[in-house]
Design a protein around this motif. Structure first.
Motif, PDB file in Angstrom:
ATOM      1  N   THR A  81      47.542  87.690 -51.176  1.00 27.07           N
ATOM      2  CA  THR A  81      47.610  86.603 -52.143  1.00 27.07           C
ATOM      3  C   THR A  81      46.211  86.064 -52.427  1.00 27.07           C
ATOM      4  O   THR A  81      45.297  86.201 -51.608  1.00 27.07           O
ATOM      5  CB  THR A  81      48.515  85.478 -51.614  1.00 27.07           C
ATOM      6  N   ASN A  82      46.052  85.417 -53.570  1.00 31.32           N
ATOM      7  CA  ASN A  82      44.734  84.905 -53.948  1.00 31.32           C
ATOM      8  C   ASN A  82      44.603  83.396 -53.787  1.00 31.32           C
ATOM      9  O   ASN A  82      43.651  82.784 -54.270  1.00 31.32           O
ATOM     10  CB  ASN A  82      44.406  85.295 -55.394  1.00 31.32           C
ATOM     11  N   SER A  83      45.549  82.783 -53.086  1.00 23.81           N
ATOM     12  CA  SER A  83      45.466  81.337 -52.874  1.00 23.81           C
ATOM     13  C   SER A  83      46.386  80.944 -51.728  1.00 23.81           C
ATOM     14  O   SER A  83      47.199  81.748 -51.262  1.00 23.81           O
ATOM     15  CB  SER A  83      45.875  80.572 -54.142  1.00 23.81           C
ATOM     16  N   GLY A  84      46.243  79.704 -51.270  1.00 24.36           N
ATOM     17  CA  GLY A  84      47.134  79.196 -50.240  1.00 24.36           C
ATOM     18  C   GLY A  84      46.731  79.626 -48.846  1.00 24.36           C
ATOM     19  O   GLY A  84      45.814  80.427 -48.641  1.00 24.36           O
ATOM     20  N   GLY A  85      47.463  79.098 -47.885  1.00 29.52           N
ATOM     21  CA  GLY A  85      47.144  79.355 -46.488  1.00 29.52           C
ATOM     22  C   GLY A  85      47.329  80.796 -46.075  1.00 29.52           C
ATOM     23  O   GLY A  85      46.667  81.270 -45.146  1.00 29.52           O
ATOM     24  N   HIS A  86      48.221  81.538 -46.749  1.00 25.25           N
ATOM     25  CA  HIS A  86      48.488  82.911 -46.336  1.00 25.25           C
ATOM     26  C   HIS A  86      47.330  83.859 -46.624  1.00 25.25           C
ATOM     27  O   HIS A  86      47.276  84.953 -46.055  1.00 25.25           O
ATOM     28  CB  HIS A  86      49.756  83.423 -47.015  1.00 25.25           C
ATOM     29  N   ALA A  87      46.414  83.473 -47.481  1.00 26.95           N
ATOM     30  CA  ALA A  87      45.308  84.369 -47.820  1.00 26.95           C
ATOM     31  C   ALA A  87      44.504  84.740 -46.586  1.00 26.95           C
ATOM     32  O   ALA A  87      44.007  85.868 -46.470  1.00 26.95           O
ATOM     33  CB  ALA A  87      44.397  83.712 -48.864  1.00 26.95           C
ATOM     34  N   VAL A  88      44.358  83.822 -45.663  1.00 30.41           N
ATOM     35  CA  VAL A  88      43.546  84.081 -44.479  1.00 30.41           C
ATOM     36  C   VAL A  88      44.235  85.057 -43.527  1.00 30.41           C
ATOM     37  O   VAL A  88      43.582  85.702 -42.708  1.00 30.41           O
ATOM     38  CB  VAL A  88      43.203  82.749 -43.771  1.00 30.41           C
ATOM     39  N   ILE A  89      45.571  85.201 -43.639  1.00 28.14           N
ATOM     40  CA  ILE A  89      46.278  86.157 -42.786  1.00 28.14           C
ATOM     41  C   ILE A  89      45.807  87.575 -43.091  1.00 28.14           C
ATOM     42  O   ILE A  89      45.502  88.362 -42.192  1.00 28.14           O
ATOM     43  CB  ILE A  89      47.798  86.051 -42.984  1.00 28.14           C
ATOM     44  N   GLY A  90      45.750  87.916 -44.377  1.00 27.04           N
ATOM     45  CA  GLY A  90      45.302  89.241 -44.755  1.00 27.04           C
ATOM     46  C   GLY A  90      43.878  89.511 -44.319  1.00 27.04           C
ATOM     47  O   GLY A  90      43.536  90.635 -43.909  1.00 27.04           O
ATOM     48  N   PHE A  91      43.040  88.499 -44.370  1.00 27.93           N
ATOM     49  CA  PHE A  91      41.641  88.636 -43.970  1.00 27.93           C
ATOM     50  C   PHE A  91      41.536  88.972 -42.481  1.00 27.93           C
ATOM     51  O   PHE A  91      40.849  89.920 -42.087  1.00 27.93           O
ATOM     52  CB  PHE A  91      40.905  87.329 -44.290  1.00 27.93           C
ATOM     53  N   TYR A  92      42.241  88.223 -41.646  1.00 25.38           N
ATOM     54  CA  TYR A  92      42.170  88.464 -40.205  1.00 25.38           C
ATOM     55  C   TYR A  92      42.910  89.746 -39.809  1.00 25.38           C
ATOM     56  O   TYR A  92      42.504  90.436 -38.862  1.00 25.38           O
ATOM     57  CB  TYR A  92      42.729  87.267 -39.434  1.00 25.38           C
ATOM     58  N   PHE A  93      43.984  90.084 -40.518  1.00 25.99           N
ATOM     59  CA  PHE A  93      44.671  91.338 -40.260  1.00 25.99           C
ATOM     60  C   PHE A  93      43.742  92.508 -40.538  1.00 25.99           C
ATOM     61  O   PHE A  93      43.651  93.464 -39.744  1.00 25.99           O
ATOM     62  CB  PHE A  93      45.924  91.415 -41.134  1.00 25.99           C
ATOM     63  N   ALA A  94      43.034  92.465 -41.666  1.00 26.85           N
ATOM     64  CA  ALA A  94      42.093  93.531 -41.999  1.00 26.85           C
ATOM     65  C   ALA A  94      41.021  93.660 -40.926  1.00 26.85           C
ATOM     66  O   ALA A  94      40.654  94.774 -40.521  1.00 26.85           O
ATOM     67  CB  ALA A  94      41.461  93.264 -43.364  1.00 26.85           C
ATOM     68  N   LYS A  95      40.524  92.531 -40.432  1.00 31.18           N
ATOM     69  CA  LYS A  95      39.506  92.567 -39.386  1.00 31.18           C
ATOM     70  C   LYS A  95      40.043  93.226 -38.121  1.00 31.18           C
ATOM     71  O   LYS A  95      39.369  94.045 -37.483  1.00 31.18           O
ATOM     72  CB  LYS A  95      39.033  91.148 -39.058  1.00 31.18           C
ATOM     73  N   ALA A  96      41.263  92.853 -37.741  1.00 31.25           N
ATOM     74  CA  ALA A  96      41.855  93.414 -36.531  1.00 31.25           C
ATOM     75  C   ALA A  96      42.116  94.909 -36.683  1.00 31.25           C
ATOM     76  O   ALA A  96      41.900  95.693 -35.747  1.00 31.25           O
ATOM     77  CB  ALA A  96      43.152  92.675 -36.198  1.00 31.25           C
ATOM     78  N   LEU A  97      42.581  95.319 -37.852  1.00 36.49           N
ATOM     79  CA  LEU A  97      42.813  96.735 -38.104  1.00 36.49           C
ATOM     80  C   LEU A  97      41.525  97.540 -38.006  1.00 36.49           C
ATOM     81  O   LEU A  97      41.480  98.620 -37.398  1.00 36.49           O
ATOM     82  CB  LEU A  97      43.424  96.923 -39.489  1.00 36.49           C
ATOM     83  N   LEU A  98      40.476  97.026 -38.609  1.00 37.51           N
ATOM     84  CA  LEU A  98      39.190  97.713 -38.575  1.00 37.51           C
ATOM     85  C   LEU A  98      38.676  97.844 -37.145  1.00 37.51           C
ATOM     86  O   LEU A  98      38.156  98.888 -36.752  1.00 37.51           O
ATOM     87  CB  LEU A  98      38.181  96.971 -39.446  1.00 37.51           C
ATOM     88  N   ALA A  99      38.847  96.787 -36.369  1.00 37.34           N
ATOM     89  CA  ALA A  99      38.404  96.822 -34.973  1.00 37.34           C
ATOM     90  C   ALA A  99      39.179  97.850 -34.170  1.00 37.34           C
ATOM     91  O   ALA A  99      38.668  98.412 -33.196  1.00 37.34           O
ATOM     92  CB  ALA A  99      38.563  95.438 -34.347  1.00 37.34           C
ATOM     93  N   ALA A 100      40.434  98.108 -34.583  1.00 36.60           N
ATOM     94  CA  ALA A 100      41.268  99.089 -33.891  1.00 36.60           C
ATOM     95  C   ALA A 100      41.054 100.506 -34.418  1.00 36.60           C
ATOM     96  O   ALA A 100      41.689 101.450 -33.938  1.00 36.60           O
ATOM     97  CB  ALA A 100      42.738  98.707 -34.029  1.00 36.60           C
ATOM     98  N   GLY A 101      40.182 100.667 -35.412  1.00 29.37           N
ATOM     99  CA  GLY A 101      39.858 101.984 -35.916  1.00 29.37           C
ATOM    100  C   GLY A 101      40.670 102.458 -37.094  1.00 29.37           C
ATOM    101  O   GLY A 101      40.561 103.620 -37.514  1.00 29.37           O
ATOM    102  N   HIS A 102      41.493 101.586 -37.672  1.00 29.55           N
ATOM    103  CA  HIS A 102      42.299 101.971 -38.823  1.00 29.55           C
ATOM    104  C   HIS A 102      41.481 101.867 -40.116  1.00 29.55           C
ATOM    105  O   HIS A 102      40.486 101.135 -40.180  1.00 29.55           O
ATOM    106  CB  HIS A 102      43.536 101.081 -38.930  1.00 29.55           C
TER     107      HIS A 102
END
Length: 403
Positions: A81-102
């Motif tokens: 999403t491009n607004s609201g509190g949920h936007a940060v979920i995608g950001f941190y999920f992407a960070k965690a995925l990258l750290a796990a090698g995905h």
């Protein structure tokens, strides 16, 4: 900005607020200095709760730990999403995925050049691209074109709140042979309960848009999971959450909280949400067909949150508890949280995924206050018209002092 526009988490209906909060008198509560907050957490409610009668089956009891090192890595699409509190979920999920090698592609709704993209977490997407992620912008209704025909093993839908918005992405994912479909739902779909916290399997509002999405993806995908977050904190969150409290605390204003202030809620650091989602990617068989409360494992009272915000700011706080009806205000407009118990437990994530919460709210609030202070917001001119109306009403009535 005015206090009425500085709203944090999206409040829900407060028709039963007075009953939920219990009987109380308007009260002023002064916090002690930060040094007195050595034990800011509430007791662990979850450990004291036993299986409930008549609530149906819970998540499987056998925990499945994180995927072994060297296991296959996935290509993951995050529809963000491009607004609201949920936007940060995608950001941190992407960070965690990258750290796990995905491998990660983040599709954000809208236009890269829009003003919304100048705000966090979007303004920090370079942190993702520098770690190897791909970022694109477009319309989820034409997701295939937006991602240029790329193929994915996993899709997270973190944009739509109802089937009209999500169906495009879900149908495309199924036709494209995506193996796992994940959806960010909401713990706000639970019906009110006399037995908090909410756990997976509790009754939900059947008319809620998120419920319709959960039913649809359950019918369409063999490997799917839904995650129900509540309130969240964390660096990069662009929604007024803790700021609502900081705005008052730094100006030495009382913080008006409706009801007794003992209403329980749950605030999670976004990194916990990202780590839970990543475990589902690493363990698709364990996560398949499951509902997960995407929350921390500690509760906090509304008064307690105000005290923790004050401690993070190195200040004290005067809390004014009030009856919204007596003060003549709508609590949904005057306060950023639900005026009732709104508290869930991440039981399924612990039992099924072996997930562990790292949220430490007093410390996490220090992170948020540091960002608040550096933004200069504390020095900006603000009006607090609703606060003033509440305080005037409280001052006209007998005031009791709570410990």
């Amino acid at each position: 900005p005015s206090s009425s526009s500085s709203m944090a988490f999206s409040p829900a209906t407060t028709a039963t607020a007075a009953r939920a909060a219990g009987a109380f008198t308007s009260a002023r509560v002064s916090s002690s200095p930060p040094s007195s907050l050595s034990s800011p957490f509430l007791p662990r409610v979850a450990g004291a709760i036993v299986a409930r009668r008549g609530r149906g089956a819970r998540a499987a009891a056998s925990p499945v730990r994180a995927q072994a090192a060297g296991a296959a890595k996935k290509n993951v699409l995050v529809v963000n999403t491009n607004s609201g509190g949920h936007a940060v979920i995608g950001f941190y999920f992407a960070k965690a995925l990258l750290a796990a090698g995905h491998a990660v592609t983040v599709l954000t709704v809208g236009d890269e050049g829009s003003d919304k993209m100048k705000k966090p977490p979007f303004s920090r997407f370079s942190e993702l691209t520098s770690a190897g992620a791909k970022t694109v912008w477009g319309d989820p209704a034409d997701v295939g074109a937006a991602v240029g025909g790329a193929s994915f093993d996993v899709v997270l839908e973190n944009n739509g709140k109802d089937l009209d918005a999500v169906k495009y992405v879900a149908d495309w994912a199924k036709s494209a042979g995506v193996g796992q479909f994940l959806f960010i739902s909401s713990a706000g779909i639970y019906l009110q309960t006399d037995e908090p916290p909410h756990v997976e399997g509790d009754a939900v509002k059947e008319s809620a848009g998120h419920v319709g999405v959960e039913k649809y993806i359950a019918a369409e995908f063999g490997s799917w999971a839904s995650f129900r977050p509540q309130y969240m904190t964390g660096s990069g969150n662009n929604k007024d959450c803790e700021e609502w409290f900081f705005d008052r605390i730094v100006r030495k204003r009382p913080v008006p909280i409706p009801g007794s202030g003992m209403q329980l809620t749950n605030i999670s650091h976004a990194r916990d949400l990202g780590s839970m989602l990543t475990l589902a990617v690493d363990n698709p068989d364990a996560a398949a067909g499951k509902i997960f409360n995407c929350v921390s494992d500690r509760g906090v009272t509304l008064n307690g949150l105000a005290k923790m915000c004050a401690a993070a700011a190195g200040a004290t706080v005067e809390i004014v508890n009030y009856d919204p009806a007596a003060a003549g205000v709508d609590a949904k407009k005057a306060f950023p949280f639900r005026n009732m118990h709104f508290y869930a437990e991440p039981r399924a994530a612990k039992e099924v995924l072996g997930w562990t919460s790292t949220t430490n709210l007093p410390e996490d609030l220090k992170e948020r206050f540091a960002e608040y202070a550096s933004s200069g917001r504390g020095e900006k001119a603000m009006t607090f018209d609703l606060d003033d109306k509440i305080l005037a009403a409280v001052g006209a009535a007998p005031v009791g002092v709570a410990a």
